[in-house]
Scaffold this active site. Structure first.
Site, short mmCIF file in Angstrom:
data_model
loop_
_atom_site.label_atom_id
_atom_site.label_comp_id
_atom_site.label_asym_id
_atom_site.label_seq_id
_atom_site.Cartn_x
_atom_site.Cartn_y
_atom_site.Cartn_z
N GLY A 1 0.83 -1.19 0.00
CA GLY A 1 0.00 0.00 0.00
C GLY A 1 0.87 1.25 0.00
CD GLU A 2 3.95 2.59 3.19
OE1 GLU A 2 4.91 3.05 2.52
OE2 GLU A 2 4.09 2.00 4.27
N GLY A 3 0.79 3.69 -1.74
CA GLY A 3 1.09 4.23 -3.06
C GLY A 3 2.41 3.74 -3.61
#
Length: 335
Positions: A302-304
């Protein structure tokens, strides 16, 4: 340009800008004249032309990418759907702001400005197995936070998220938007397995039973989403209004994006999929949206992070398109 209600946003989505046809045609013509065999750069050629059309420049550059990480807490986390407690969301926001997370390193590597938007972490959304996750006021506030977080001077956007319990939310959204059962869309997320995975699947199944009358994508986002998913959706919509191309991240980001597409067909024309994550159902959701991923590296952070890594791919595509010489400029025969 802004919105006060979900119906306002529906109206905006129906009247968003499209690609600049002159720039698109110019980029296609330039691509045909570059010093390479036709199609030799494969998908990089398509990416560069796509990017040029959205930026309105037949010979564009990527100079100002922006990464925004949205954080929110989910009431459904109290059901035990994650391997980590909700307090981790707050701790990771501090880590993002201190520059210590993976996304910080990737944003820095590819020259991207990075912003962190924490959305009412002290107030989790409601447990969506008992009622809607958010009221309309709640979801509008989160959507507008995402809308307002986009830098008007950015020329590429990546959005990412942090929120314990949000793979459960994304699975429920995917199942409601694309059909199927809770088991079809529910995966390990932060690493749950065995009885914990069975519980997570049951939670999604319970949510689907309760919200079987949900309407379009924005209604599904309000009922089954989280503030960080709404923030991502708002940012992607704002990017479209500014003709800023978007690289989509993993399972959770794709679920947020799907809420836009299932509200207005074509709402994701300015979006490419950065990667296919290790979350089992992500590939199925990408196929449903007709988005072929640029990368597939087994990421599930996640987190980009996967989308940020794909900035390099898109930068490479645009650099070749705009920086290479044509046959005429190089004095090379194309016969």
């Amino acid at each position: 340009m802004s919105f006060e209600t979900l119906n306002d946003l529906r109206t905006l989505l129906a009247d968003m800008p499209r690609q600049d046809s002159a720039a698109l045609n110019g980029a296609e013509a330039r691509n045909g004249q570059l010093t390479k065999p036709p199609g030799a750069l494969g998908r990089l050629e398509d990416l560069a032309i796509w990017y040029a059309g959205w930026r309105g420049d037949a010979r564009p550059a990527i100079d100002a990418p922006q990464v925004i990480v949205f954080a929110g807490n989910h009431g459904v986390a109290a059901r035990g759907v994650s391997a980590f407690p909700p307090e981790v969301t707050v701790q990771m926001v501090a880590n993002f702001k201190a520059g210590g997370a993976a996304i910080n390193q990737l944003a820095k590597t590819f020259g991207a400005r990075m912003d962190v938007v924490a959305l009412d972490l002290e107030t989790p959304t409601a447990d969506f197995t008992a009622g809607p996750a958010m009221s309309e006021d709640d979801v509008i506030a989160a959507l507008r936070a995402g809308w307002d977080a986009v830098d008007e001077n950015a020329d590429l956007l990546v959005v990412g998220e942090m929120g314990i319990g949000n793979t459960t939310s994304a699975a429920a959204i995917a199942a409601r938007l694309f059909g199927g059962t809770g088991a079809d869309w529910t995966g390990r997320g932060t690493g749950v397995e065995g009885d914990a995975l069975a519980l997570k699947t049951q939670v999604v199944t319970d949510a689907l039973a309760l919200h079987g009358d949900a309407g379009d994508g924005l209604d599904v986002l309000m009922r089954l989403g989280g503030r960080e998913l709404a923030g991502m959706a708002g940012a992607m919509a704002r990017a479209r209004s500014l003709r800023i191309p978007v690289i989509m991240d993993g399972f959770i980001c794709t679920a947020a994006a799907a809420c836009l597409e299932k509200t207005q067909a074509g709402a994701l024309d300015h979006v490419v999929a950065g990667h296919q994550s290790a979350e089992g159902a992500h590939g199925r959701m990408l196929e449903a949206l007709n988005k072929a991923p640029l990368l597939s590296l087994g990421l599930r952070l996640g987190e980009g992070s996967g989308a940020a890594l794909a900035i390099g791919v898109l930068k490479g595509a645009v650099a070749c398109h705009s920086g290479m010489s044509t046959f005429a400029e190089a004095g090379v025969s194309d016969a």
